[in-house]
Design a protein around this motif. Structure first.
Motif, PDB file in Angstrom:
ATOM      1  N   LEU A 190      36.430   1.027  16.447  1.00 11.12           N
ATOM      2  CA  LEU A 190      37.110  -0.189  15.999  1.00 11.12           C
ATOM      3  C   LEU A 190      37.420  -1.096  17.188  1.00 11.12           C
ATOM      4  O   LEU A 190      37.196  -2.312  17.136  1.00 11.12           O
ATOM      5  CB  LEU A 190      38.407   0.156  15.270  1.00 11.12           C
ATOM      6  N   LEU A 191      37.941  -0.512  18.246  1.00  8.78           N
ATOM      7  CA  LEU A 191      38.302  -1.311  19.419  1.00  8.78           C
ATOM      8  C   LEU A 191      37.078  -2.022  19.981  1.00  8.78           C
ATOM      9  O   LEU A 191      37.153  -3.193  20.381  1.00  8.78           O
ATOM     10  CB  LEU A 191      38.927  -0.415  20.482  1.00  8.78           C
ATOM     11  N   SER A 192      35.932  -1.330  20.011  1.00  8.51           N
ATOM     12  CA  SER A 192      34.734  -1.927  20.593  1.00  8.51           C
ATOM     13  C   SER A 192      34.110  -2.984  19.687  1.00  8.51           C
ATOM     14  O   SER A 192      33.297  -3.795  20.158  1.00  8.51           O
ATOM     15  CB  SER A 192      33.703  -0.836  20.896  1.00  8.51           C
ATOM     16  N   HIS A 193      34.463  -2.996  18.391  1.00  7.46           N
ATOM     17  CA  HIS A 193      33.906  -3.971  17.449  1.00  7.46           C
ATOM     18  C   HIS A 193      34.892  -5.092  17.120  1.00  7.46           C
ATOM     19  O   HIS A 193      34.618  -5.913  16.233  1.00  7.46           O
ATOM     20  CB  HIS A 193      33.464  -3.277  16.161  1.00  7.46           C
ATOM     21  N   ALA A 194      36.003  -5.145  17.803  1.00  3.89           N
ATOM     22  CA  ALA A 194      36.973  -6.204  17.557  1.00  3.89           C
ATOM     23  C   ALA A 194      36.470  -7.520  18.152  1.00  3.89           C
ATOM     24  O   ALA A 194      36.102  -7.573  19.322  1.00  3.89           O
ATOM     25  CB  ALA A 194      38.326  -5.842  18.153  1.00  3.89           C
ATOM     26  N   VAL A 195      36.439  -8.563  17.332  1.00  3.59           N
ATOM     27  CA  VAL A 195      36.019  -9.891  17.811  1.00  3.59           C
ATOM     28  C   VAL A 195      37.214 -10.811  17.993  1.00  3.59           C
ATOM     29  O   VAL A 195      37.093 -11.875  18.590  1.00  3.59           O
ATOM     30  CB  VAL A 195      34.995 -10.521  16.844  1.00  3.59           C
ATOM     31  N   VAL A 196      38.352 -10.401  17.446  1.00  2.00           N
ATOM     32  CA  VAL A 196      39.610 -11.136  17.639  1.00  2.00           C
ATOM     33  C   VAL A 196      40.609 -10.163  18.238  1.00  2.00           C
ATOM     34  O   VAL A 196      40.772  -9.045  17.751  1.00  2.00           O
ATOM     35  CB  VAL A 196      40.156 -11.705  16.313  1.00  2.00           C
ATOM     36  N   ARG A 197      41.253 -10.583  19.303  1.00  2.50           N
ATOM     37  CA  ARG A 197      42.240  -9.742  19.963  1.00  2.50           C
ATOM     38  C   ARG A 197      43.386 -10.641  20.428  1.00  2.50           C
ATOM     39  O   ARG A 197      43.196 -11.503  21.291  1.00  2.50           O
ATOM     40  CB  ARG A 197      41.619  -9.005  21.145  1.00  2.50           C
ATOM     41  N   LYS A 198      44.563 -10.430  19.834  1.00  4.46           N
ATOM     42  CA  LYS A 198      45.716 -11.248  20.175  1.00  4.46           C
ATOM     43  C   LYS A 198      46.869 -10.347  20.607  1.00  4.46           C
ATOM     44  O   LYS A 198      47.166  -9.353  19.952  1.00  4.46           O
ATOM     45  CB  LYS A 198      46.154 -12.092  18.973  1.00  4.46           C
ATOM     46  N   ARG A 199      47.501 -10.698  21.689  1.00  7.90           N
ATOM     47  CA  ARG A 199      48.655  -9.948  22.182  1.00  7.90           C
ATOM     48  C   ARG A 199      49.911 -10.756  21.973  1.00  7.90           C
ATOM     49  O   ARG A 199      49.922 -11.980  22.102  1.00  7.90           O
ATOM     50  CB  ARG A 199      48.482  -9.614  23.665  1.00  7.90           C
ATOM     51  N   GLY A 200      50.983 -10.076  21.621  1.00  7.85           N
ATOM     52  CA  GLY A 200      52.266 -10.729  21.423  1.00  7.85           C
ATOM     53  C   GLY A 200      53.388  -9.783  21.781  1.00  7.85           C
ATOM     54  O   GLY A 200      53.164  -8.660  22.264  1.00  7.85           O
ATOM     55  N   SER A 201      54.607 -10.226  21.521  1.00  3.70           N
ATOM     56  CA  SER A 201      55.762  -9.392  21.850  1.00  3.70           C
ATOM     57  C   SER A 201      55.790  -8.119  21.019  1.00  3.70           C
ATOM     58  O   SER A 201      56.365  -7.107  21.418  1.00  3.70           O
ATOM     59  CB  SER A 201      57.052 -10.186  21.625  1.00  3.70           C
ATOM     60  N   TYR A 202      55.155  -8.142  19.837  1.00  6.60           N
ATOM     61  CA  TYR A 202      55.123  -6.988  18.936  1.00  6.60           C
ATOM     62  C   TYR A 202      54.077  -5.959  19.356  1.00  6.60           C
ATOM     63  O   TYR A 202      54.144  -4.791  18.976  1.00  6.60           O
ATOM     64  CB  TYR A 202      54.789  -7.455  17.516  1.00  6.60           C
ATOM     65  N   GLY A 203      53.047  -6.385  20.091  1.00  8.33           N
ATOM     66  CA  GLY A 203      51.947  -5.510  20.447  1.00  8.33           C
ATOM     67  C   GLY A 203      50.627  -6.257  20.426  1.00  8.33           C
ATOM     68  O   GLY A 203      50.534  -7.371  20.947  1.00  8.33           O
ATOM     69  N   THR A 204      49.610  -5.663  19.782  1.00  9.36           N
ATOM     70  CA  THR A 204      48.263  -6.244  19.773  1.00  9.36           C
ATOM     71  C   THR A 204      47.705  -6.272  18.358  1.00  9.36           C
ATOM     72  O   THR A 204      47.870  -5.314  17.600  1.00  9.36           O
ATOM     73  CB  THR A 204      47.307  -5.434  20.676  1.00  9.36           C
ATOM     74  N   TYR A 205      47.042  -7.378  18.027  1.00 13.14           N
ATOM     75  CA  TYR A 205      46.359  -7.532  16.745  1.00 13.14           C
ATOM     76  C   TYR A 205      44.868  -7.611  17.000  1.00 13.14           C
ATOM     77  O   TYR A 205      44.414  -8.353  17.880  1.00 13.14           O
ATOM     78  CB  TYR A 205      46.826  -8.802  16.040  1.00 13.14           C
ATOM     79  N   LEU A 206      44.084  -6.808  16.259  1.00 13.27           N
ATOM     80  CA  LEU A 206      42.633  -6.804  16.411  1.00 13.27           C
ATOM     81  C   LEU A 206      41.976  -7.014  15.055  1.00 13.27           C
ATOM     82  O   LEU A 206      42.467  -6.527  14.029  1.00 13.27           O
ATOM     83  CB  LEU A 206      42.146  -5.485  17.017  1.00 13.27           C
ATOM     84  N   GLN A 207      40.858  -7.708  15.075  1.00  5.94           N
ATOM     85  CA  GLN A 207      40.129  -7.973  13.845  1.00  5.94           C
ATOM     86  C   GLN A 207      38.636  -7.910  14.130  1.00  5.94           C
ATOM     87  O   GLN A 207      38.170  -8.348  15.190  1.00  5.94           O
ATOM     88  CB  GLN A 207      40.483  -9.353  13.290  1.00  5.94           C
ATOM     89  N   GLY A 208      37.889  -7.340  13.196  1.00  3.92           N
ATOM     90  CA  GLY A 208      36.448  -7.254  13.368  1.00  3.92           C
ATOM     91  C   GLY A 208      35.797  -6.594  12.182  1.00  3.92           C
ATOM     92  O   GLY A 208      36.376  -6.536  11.080  1.00  3.92           O
ATOM     93  N   ALA A 209      34.601  -6.061  12.370  1.00  2.04           N
ATOM     94  CA  ALA A 209      33.868  -5.398  11.292  1.00  2.04           C
ATOM     95  C   ALA A 209      32.931  -4.370  11.904  1.00  2.04           C
ATOM     96  O   ALA A 209      32.441  -4.534  13.032  1.00  2.04           O
ATOM     97  CB  ALA A 209      33.075  -6.399  10.463  1.00  2.04           C
ATOM     98  N   VAL A 210      32.694  -3.309  11.155  1.00  4.86           N
ATOM     99  CA  VAL A 210      31.789  -2.245  11.585  1.00  4.86           C
ATOM    100  C   VAL A 210      30.999  -1.794  10.368  1.00  4.86           C
ATOM    101  O   VAL A 210      31.530  -1.754   9.253  1.00  4.86           O
ATOM    102  CB  VAL A 210      32.582  -1.074  12.209  1.00  4.86           C
ATOM    103  N   THR A 211      29.713  -1.498  10.535  1.00  5.90           N
ATOM    104  CA  THR A 211      28.894  -1.125   9.386  1.00  5.90           C
ATOM    105  C   THR A 211      29.225   0.285   8.918  1.00  5.90           C
ATOM    106  O   THR A 211      29.715   1.126   9.681  1.00  5.90           O
ATOM    107  CB  THR A 211      27.398  -1.189   9.722  1.00  5.90           C
ATOM    108  N   LEU A 212      28.919   0.540   7.663  1.00  2.00           N
ATOM    109  CA  LEU A 212      29.146   1.868   7.101  1.00  2.00           C
ATOM    110  C   LEU A 212      28.303   2.909   7.833  1.00  2.00           C
ATOM    111  O   LEU A 212      28.747   4.050   8.028  1.00  2.00           O
ATOM    112  CB  LEU A 212      28.799   1.855   5.612  1.00  2.00           C
ATOM    113  N   ARG A 213      27.102   2.540   8.259  1.00  2.30           N
ATOM    114  CA  ARG A 213      26.247   3.468   9.002  1.00  2.30           C
ATOM    115  C   ARG A 213      26.898   3.871  10.324  1.00  2.30           C
ATOM    116  O   ARG A 213      26.878   5.050  10.706  1.00  2.30           O
ATOM    117  CB  ARG A 213      24.888   2.838   9.262  1.00  2.30           C
TER     118      ARG A 213
END
Length: 284
Positions: free
Chosen positions: A160-183
């Motif tokens: 998941l970390l390696s497929h994240a295309v959005v990465r935002k850091r804030g006072s709460y921690g880190t938000y990551l967003q992306g997609a990974v294939t079922l395969r």
């Protein structure tokens, strides 16, 4: 002169103190996860999963419970869940019957699982409230949670970390967003391989599983949301959309899960084999 001497002394002291000790970066999320593995510790989880067809929910699963770790990862789970077809169907039936239908409880260990709740009473002899399953083949399906992505697996979390295309850091921690294939998920996730009859092929293997992951300031997962679409059999232009939200709380809490009392348990091998299993959201 005295004031100048004070300023110089302060600068000298600061120059010999360790730099950045108070602001040291936390371990990576994968390292932090591995640090949680140990006997009789764990956390709490809660899942809400829905399958939509033509924009309407056709299956909803609620589940919450505890996870106990061992030295290598998840050792045991104890969850309580409810499944509903459509929206409000279960509550409507409960109103008609004038009673609650209750929830299904599942306790899983590496080679044994115990089930109790609606759908199992007819298989149980009088005086028994739990159905016991022995053998890893049964446990693989019984232990499946609604969430398709198992972030308790270091390799899966790392993917998941390696497929994240959005990465935002804030006072709460880190938000990551992306997609990974079922395969790709199938290749890195042992629990997903247990849930599927075989590797996803063709279009199924290319199905993207979108994810949104929230990490706290110590890099432990707090929330995970996943979304994926699957074509309906025989109608490739129509899809079902599955959305699952999971929360993780109480990391590092003392957790010691135990089987139900033997006197309350019936052996599934003796009462029949065609008993219902806890509902899981469709995958692949």
């Amino acid at each position: 002169m005295r004031r100048w001497a004070t300023v110089v002394a302060a600068a000298l002291v600061a120059s010999v103190l360790p730099v950045g000790v108070a602001q040291a970066a936390p371990p990576s999320p994968v390292t932090k996860l591995r640090q949680q593995f140990g006997e009789h510790v764990g956390l709490r989880i809660s899942d809400l999963g829905r399958v939509y067809k033509d924009g309407k929910p056709v299956v909803t699963i609620w589940r919450r419970g505890k996870v106990e770790f061992g030295a290598a990862g998840v050792y045991a789970t104890d969850t309580v869940g409810r499944t509903e077809l459509g929206r409000g169907a279960v509550k409507e039936l409960e109103n008609q019957l004038g009673q609650r239908l209750g929830s299904t409880r599942v306790i899983c260990f590496p080679n044994e699982a115990y089930l109790s709740g609606p759908g199992y009473e007819t298989w149980l002899p009088e005086g028994k409230t739990w159905l016991g399953l022995i053998g890893p083949a049964n446990i693989k399906q019984t232990a499946a949670l609604p969430q398709i992505v198992n972030i308790f697996e270091p390799a899966t979390l790392g993917t998941l970390l390696s497929h994240a295309v959005v990465r935002k850091r804030g006072s709460y921690g880190t938000y990551l967003q992306g997609a990974v294939t079922l395969r790709t998920l199938y290749r890195v996730s042992p629990s997903l391989r247990d849930r599927l009859a075989g590797p996803p092929k063709g279009r199924s293997g290319r199905i993207p599983v979108g994810f949104r992951l929230w990490l706290d300031r110590s890099n432990l997962a707090r929330r995970l949301s996943t979304t994926w679409k699957q074509p309906l059999p025989g109608t490739p232009r129509r899809y079902t959309t599955t959305v699952v939200h999971t929360r993780y709380t109480g990391w590092g809490s003392p957790v010691t899960l135990t089987p139900p009392p033997p006197e309350d348990t019936a052996d599934a091998g003796r009462v029949g084999a065609d008993f219902p299993r806890p509902t899981a959201l469709p995958i692949g």
